[in-house]
Design a protein around this motif. Structure first.
Motif, PDB file in Angstrom:
ATOM      1  N   SER A   1       4.713 118.693  41.141  1.00 16.04           N
ATOM      2  CA  SER A   1       5.593 119.486  40.433  1.00 16.04           C
ATOM      3  C   SER A   1       7.003 119.719  41.587  1.00 16.04           C
ATOM      4  O   SER A   1       6.705 120.244  42.692  1.00 16.04           O
ATOM      5  CB  SER A   1       5.036 120.833  40.033  1.00 16.04           C
ATOM      6  OG  SER A   1       6.140 121.506  39.487  1.00 16.04           O
TER       7      SER A   1
ATOM      8  N   ARG B   1       7.070 103.818  35.942  1.00 15.31           N
ATOM      9  CA  ARG B   1       6.594 105.009  35.482  1.00 15.31           C
ATOM     10  C   ARG B   1       6.707 104.996  33.964  1.00 15.31           C
ATOM     11  O   ARG B   1       7.258 104.095  33.104  1.00 15.31           O
ATOM     12  CB  ARG B   1       7.797 106.227  35.855  1.00 15.31           C
ATOM     13  CG  ARG B   1       9.186 105.937  35.199  1.00 15.31           C
ATOM     14  CD  ARG B   1      10.137 107.091  35.734  1.00 15.31           C
ATOM     15  NE  ARG B   1      11.476 106.848  35.151  1.00 15.31           N
ATOM     16  CZ  ARG B   1      12.562 107.508  35.681  1.00 15.31           C
ATOM     17  NH1 ARG B   1      12.408 108.210  36.714  1.00 15.31           N
ATOM     18  NH2 ARG B   1      13.701 107.193  34.964  1.00 15.31           N
TER      19      ARG B   1
ATOM     20  N   ALA C   1       6.999 107.790  30.885  1.00 15.04           N
ATOM     21  CA  ALA C   1       7.236 109.379  30.508  1.00 15.04           C
ATOM     22  C   ALA C   1       6.364 109.566  29.122  1.00 15.04           C
ATOM     23  O   ALA C   1       6.046 108.526  28.353  1.00 15.04           O
ATOM     24  CB  ALA C   1       8.766 109.435  30.218  1.00 15.04           C
TER      25      ALA C   1
ATOM     26  N   PHE D   1      14.903 116.240  34.777  1.00 17.55           N
ATOM     27  CA  PHE D   1      13.736 116.344  33.927  1.00 17.55           C
ATOM     28  C   PHE D   1      13.330 114.894  33.267  1.00 17.55           C
ATOM     29  O   PHE D   1      12.238 114.624  32.943  1.00 17.55           O
ATOM     30  CB  PHE D   1      14.239 117.004  32.823  1.00 17.55           C
ATOM     31  CG  PHE D   1      14.311 118.551  33.176  1.00 17.55           C
ATOM     32  CD1 PHE D   1      13.539 119.339  33.530  1.00 17.55           C
ATOM     33  CD2 PHE D   1      15.873 118.980  33.081  1.00 17.55           C
ATOM     34  CE1 PHE D   1      13.557 120.660  33.874  1.00 17.55           C
ATOM     35  CE2 PHE D   1      15.831 120.480  33.346  1.00 17.55           C
ATOM     36  CZ  PHE D   1      14.731 121.276  33.665  1.00 17.55           C
TER      37      PHE D   1
ATOM     38  N   ALA E   1      10.518 112.881  34.964  1.00 17.64           N
ATOM     39  CA  ALA E   1       8.979 113.305  34.674  1.00 17.64           C
ATOM     40  C   ALA E   1       8.106 112.272  34.076  1.00 17.64           C
ATOM     41  O   ALA E   1       8.688 111.385  33.214  1.00 17.64           O
ATOM     42  CB  ALA E   1       8.892 114.520  34.000  1.00 17.64           C
TER      43      ALA E   1
ATOM     44  N   THR F   1       4.218 109.844  34.548  1.00 19.47           N
ATOM     45  CA  THR F   1       3.185 109.078  35.474  1.00 19.47           C
ATOM     46  C   THR F   1       3.619 108.142  35.929  1.00 19.47           C
ATOM     47  O   THR F   1       4.025 107.047  35.400  1.00 19.47           O
ATOM     48  CB  THR F   1       2.120 108.754  34.518  1.00 19.47           C
ATOM     49  OG1 THR F   1       1.640 109.682  33.675  1.00 19.47           O
ATOM     50  CG2 THR F   1       0.892 108.222  35.377  1.00 19.47           C
TER      51      THR F   1
ATOM     52  N   GLN G   1       0.855 111.682  38.698  1.00 19.50           N
ATOM     53  CA  GLN G   1       1.881 112.757  37.955  1.00 19.50           C
ATOM     54  C   GLN G   1       2.830 113.569  38.525  1.00 19.50           C
ATOM     55  O   GLN G   1       2.917 114.001  39.780  1.00 19.50           O
ATOM     56  CB  GLN G   1       0.986 113.678  37.154  1.00 19.50           C
ATOM     57  CG  GLN G   1      -0.106 113.199  36.234  1.00 19.50           C
ATOM     58  CD  GLN G   1       0.470 112.236  35.254  1.00 19.50           C
ATOM     59  OE1 GLN G   1       0.063 111.217  34.835  1.00 19.50           O
ATOM     60  NE2 GLN G   1       1.238 113.070  34.232  1.00 19.50           N
TER      61      GLN G   1
ATOM     62  N   THR H   1       5.775 116.077  37.716  1.00 21.17           N
ATOM     63  CA  THR H   1       6.595 117.117  36.780  1.00 21.17           C
ATOM     64  C   THR H   1       7.619 117.664  37.293  1.00 21.17           C
ATOM     65  O   THR H   1       7.679 118.048  38.389  1.00 21.17           O
ATOM     66  CB  THR H   1       5.623 118.283  36.389  1.00 21.17           C
ATOM     67  OG1 THR H   1       4.270 117.722  36.170  1.00 21.17           O
ATOM     68  CG2 THR H   1       6.074 119.165  35.788  1.00 21.17           C
ATOM     69  N   VAL H   2       8.882 117.524  36.624  1.00 24.94           N
ATOM     70  CA  VAL H   2      10.068 118.197  37.012  1.00 24.94           C
ATOM     71  C   VAL H   2      10.294 119.457  36.172  1.00 24.94           C
ATOM     72  O   VAL H   2      10.497 119.311  34.902  1.00 24.94           O
ATOM     73  CB  VAL H   2      11.170 117.243  36.836  1.00 24.94           C
ATOM     74  CG1 VAL H   2      12.410 117.756  37.420  1.00 24.94           C
ATOM     75  CG2 VAL H   2      11.089 116.215  37.604  1.00 24.94           C
ATOM     76  N   SER H   3      10.480 120.663  36.547  1.00 25.57           N
ATOM     77  CA  SER H   3      10.380 121.908  36.078  1.00 25.57           C
ATOM     78  C   SER H   3      11.299 122.804  36.741  1.00 25.57           C
ATOM     79  O   SER H   3      11.237 122.799  37.909  1.00 25.57           O
ATOM     80  CB  SER H   3       9.065 122.367  35.300  1.00 25.57           C
ATOM     81  OG  SER H   3       8.483 122.871  36.440  1.00 25.57           O
TER      82      SER H   3
END
Length: 121
Positions: free
Chosen positions: A11, A38, A40, A87, A90, A92, A116, A118-120
């Motif tokens: 993340s 990747r 999404a 965002f 994000a 795999t 994985q 994750t961008v948050s």
């Protein structure tokens, strides 16, 4: 029987960076192109960048200017340095081995299990 193992996902905040690793056997790394892809959620697999056995590289639009692929033959590893993440980054991330350096998934024969990202905020 060719195995590729991705690692380094996690993340990250928008604007942050991650470095992904793809561990491959020495013979595969020496003789095959390695690509990063990747996927999404709800989207198809997108080619990001690849590096050939002769160290040539090809970057897709999503990766240009932000992502860098590099090889460390001594460690049997290909890296994907990702900067300025958003965002939209994000998903795999997969590494794959193929005969030629390209961004089409069907050009690659062997795939890792994915890691994985994750961008948050």
């Amino acid at each position: 029987q060719v195995q590729l193992v991705e690692s380094g996902g996690g993340s990250v905040q928008p604007g942050g960076s991650l470095r992904l690793s793809c561990a491959v056997s020495r013979v595969v790394l020496a003789n095959r192109a390695i690509g990063w892809f990747r996927q999404a959620p709800g989207k198809g697999r997108e080619g990001l960048v690849c590096i050939s056995a002769s160290d040539g590289t090809y970057y897709g639009d999503s990766a240009k200017g932000r992502f860098t692929i590099a090889r460390d033959n001594a460690k049997n590893t290909v890296y994907l340095q990702m900067n300025s993440l958003t965002f939209e980054d994000a998903g795999t991330y997969f590494c794959a081995a193929g005969y030629f350096c390209g961004l089409a998934p069907d050009q690659y024969d062997f795939w890792g299990q994915g890691t994985q990202v994750t961008v948050s905020s």
